[in-house]
Each structure stands twice: as structure tokens, then as C-alpha cells.
Design an enzyme around this catalytic site. Structure first.
Site, PDB file in Angstrom:
ATOM      1  CB  SER A  39      -0.956   0.010   1.205  1.00  0.00           C
ATOM      2  OG  SER A  39      -0.244  -0.098   2.422  1.00  0.00           O
ATOM      3  CG  ASP A  94      -2.460  -9.941   9.081  1.00  0.00           C
ATOM      4  OD1 ASP A  94      -1.293 -10.275   8.788  1.00  0.00           O
ATOM      5  OD2 ASP A  94      -2.779  -9.492  10.200  1.00  0.00           O
ATOM      6  CE1 TYR A 188      13.521  -6.181  10.513  1.00  0.00           C
ATOM      7  CE2 TYR A 188      15.816  -5.530  10.332  1.00  0.00           C
ATOM      8  CZ  TYR A 188      14.546  -5.619   9.777  1.00  0.00           C
ATOM      9  OH  TYR A 188      14.323  -5.150   8.502  1.00  0.00           O
ATOM     10  CE  LYS A 192      13.933  -8.204   6.242  1.00  0.00           C
ATOM     11  NZ  LYS A 192      12.679  -7.845   5.531  1.00  0.00           N
TER      12      LYS A 192
END
Length: 296
Positions: A39, A94, A188, A192
């Protein structure tokens, strides 16, 4: 999951098109791309570049209603894609929800007859150290980054195998096992690298199925609304590049030779495509003042 088509809205994409140093040698016209989290930001830039070729874009993102701090919804993004020259199917969904992802895959096949490309763009970030990270944020990163990438790729496999151009492109870094990256932000990094392991594993698993699987990562910080809304973000992004560099790099990968199992950087891909001057992508900072991205 809901879908809608709206009227076209104004876009600044034309300016990007005029200033880009990348000259494409092939097109995504007629190909169907299923992209998560598109988006705004890098995802929308990738989708818009494909739409300029006349691609069909299925956007799955959570933002159906305007966000109080972040511009754009999945519907306004779809309007931009139509204005750019593509076809768009916006879906509110989602990647953490199995039914939403299955419905997105089914909708793409029903509307456009198949899926040629999956772009795993949806991602959550929290750079907190281990003692400070909230476990809800930890779970969010694992669910969106790792599980979401795995799930969307998994459910799209039957359609991708039917395509003559089947490709999974995930926005994740090279698997750099220098301990400093795990030590800086372990939660994180794990999330990733989970995305990157999906690339590594699927490339091997699908090597005889005609489906390419690759990852793409920026060499520098990329200007996005999410970063601009961070404390000091307006200053930070002055030393960033625009998301168009990732859009051009993704386009080059997706129209390329069909190589698989690679962890590309945007600069690497674009240099191979003939780009030697990257200054048009920056927001004004000299090349030696740009903020390098992590994991490299």
C-alpha cells in the site's frame, strides 16, 4: 478479506519515470504479480514500475482504511497502479492469516488466470536489543516476516509452477553470518534471516520446477513513510535513496535470465543492467554521505 476497485487518483510516478537511469530491455506486460504489503513504500514502488509495463498487480495489505500517520491504503495504491498503466486487484488481508493468504492466491488466479510472480514485501521491524524487545513485537516479526513469507510462497506454488515465468522475489538480506548483525538486534536479524532462508531453501527445492527464487536488498537506507515518522526521521531520510531504486532493481531481476538462489543488492543488479550513476535515486546527499543499510 475484502476487495474493491476505485477511481484513479493523482500520481507523481511520471517524474520518477523521467529521472530513472535504468533502461529496461524487457517487459512485465501481461504478467500477474501477487505482492504483500504494497500500500506504500518500496512495495508500492515495485508494483508501480511493473504497472507501467502493463502488468496485472494483486495487492494484499492490511491498510484498508487510512492510517492516522501513514499515507495510503491498498485502494489508493491500486488507483495509482491503474493510472500507471496496469491492472490492479486490491485486497485487504493479513499475511499472518492463513485464510486471507489462501483467498488472495485464489483471487489472483480467478481474476487474471494465474500467478507469475510473488513478491514478499510485507515485513515488520524492531531494532531493540534482546533485553528491551517486547515479546509481542518479537512474535509480530516472526509471524509477518518468516511465517508470512513462507505461507504466501507455499500457497502460490501450484500457480507459479504453471507459469512460464514463475518467480518468487523476497525483500530480505544476504545471509551474512558476521556476529555483529545478530549482536546488534537479534530479534530482527532472526526474522529477516528467516525470510532469506526461505529463499535459500525454496531455490533448491524448486530448481527443477522452473520457478526462480531470489532475494533483493538495498545497499543504502531507503526513504519510506515509516522511516519519516520515526523520531528524527525527516532528517535521516535526507541521506537515503528513494524507493524507485528498489523498483528498478526488482524489475531487472524479474525480467532477467531466470537465475535462482541469489541474494542480490539493488546496486549489483542495476550495475549489471548498465546503470553507472546512482545519484538520480538519492534525495540530495552526496554518494559518500548516504547511510549504508544493515546486514551488508
Amino acid at each position: 478479506m475484502t476487495s474493491s476497485n476505485g477511481a484513479s487518483s493523482a500520481s507523481t510516478e511520471g517524474q520518477t519515470q523521467r529521472t530513472s537511469p535504468y533502461v529496461a530491455t524487457a517487459s512485465l506486460k501481461g504478467r500477474t504479480i501477487l505482492l504483500s504489503g504494497g500500500s506504500r513504500g518500496i512495495g508500492l514502488a515495485i508494483a508501480t514500475r511493473a504497472a507501467r509495463d502493463g502488468a496485472n498487480i494483486v495487492l494484499m495489505a492490511k491498510t484498508g482504511d487510512p492510517h492516522p500517520k501513514l499515507e495510503g491504503t491498498v485502494f489508493s495504491a491500486a488507483d495509482q497502479l491503474v493510472e500507471a498503466g496496469g491492472q490492479a486487484l486490491p485486497l485487504v488481508g493479513d499475511v499472518r492469516n492463513d485464510d486471507d493468504v489462501a483467498a488472495a492466491v485464489a483471487a489472483a488466479v480467478e481474476r487474471f488466470g494465474g500467478i507469475d510472480v510473488v513478491v514478499n514485501n510485507a515485513s515488520a521491524i524492531d531494532l531493540s536489543r534482546t533485553d528491551a524487545v517486547d515479546m509481542k513485537r518479537y512474535d509480530l516479526m516472526q509471524d509477518i516476516n518468516v511465517r508470512g513469507t513462507f505461507l504466501l510462497s507455499k500457497l502460490a506454488l501450484p500457480a507459479l509452477r504453471e507459469s512460464n515465468h514463475g518467480h518468487i522475489l523476497t525483500l530480505s538480506p544476504p545471509l551474512n553470518l558476521d556476529p555483529k548483525w545478530a549482536g546488534m538486534h537479534l530479534a530482527y536479524t532472526m526474522a529477516k534471516y528467516g525470510m532469506s532462508l526461505t529463499t535459500l531453501g525454496l531455490a533448491e527445492e524448486l530448481k527443477d520446477d522452473g520457478v526462480s527464487v531470489n532475494s533483493l536488498w538495498p545497499c543504502t537506507l531507503i526513504d519510506t513513510a515509516a522511516i519519516r515518522n520515526m523520531p528524527g526521521g525527516q532528517q535521516i531520510v535526507q541521506a537515503a535513496r528513494g524507493p524507485e531504486i528498489m523498483a528498478d532493481a526488482a524489475h531487472a531481476v524479474l525480467t532477467g535470465s531466470g537465475a535462482t538462489g541469489n541474494f542480490y543488492t539493488d546496486e549489483e543488479v542495476l550495475r549489471a543492467a548498465g546503470v553507472s550513476d546512482f545519484t538520480p535515486y538519492s534525495l540530495g546527499a552526496p554518494e559518500d554521505r548516504l547511510v549504508p543499510d544493515i546486514f551488508l
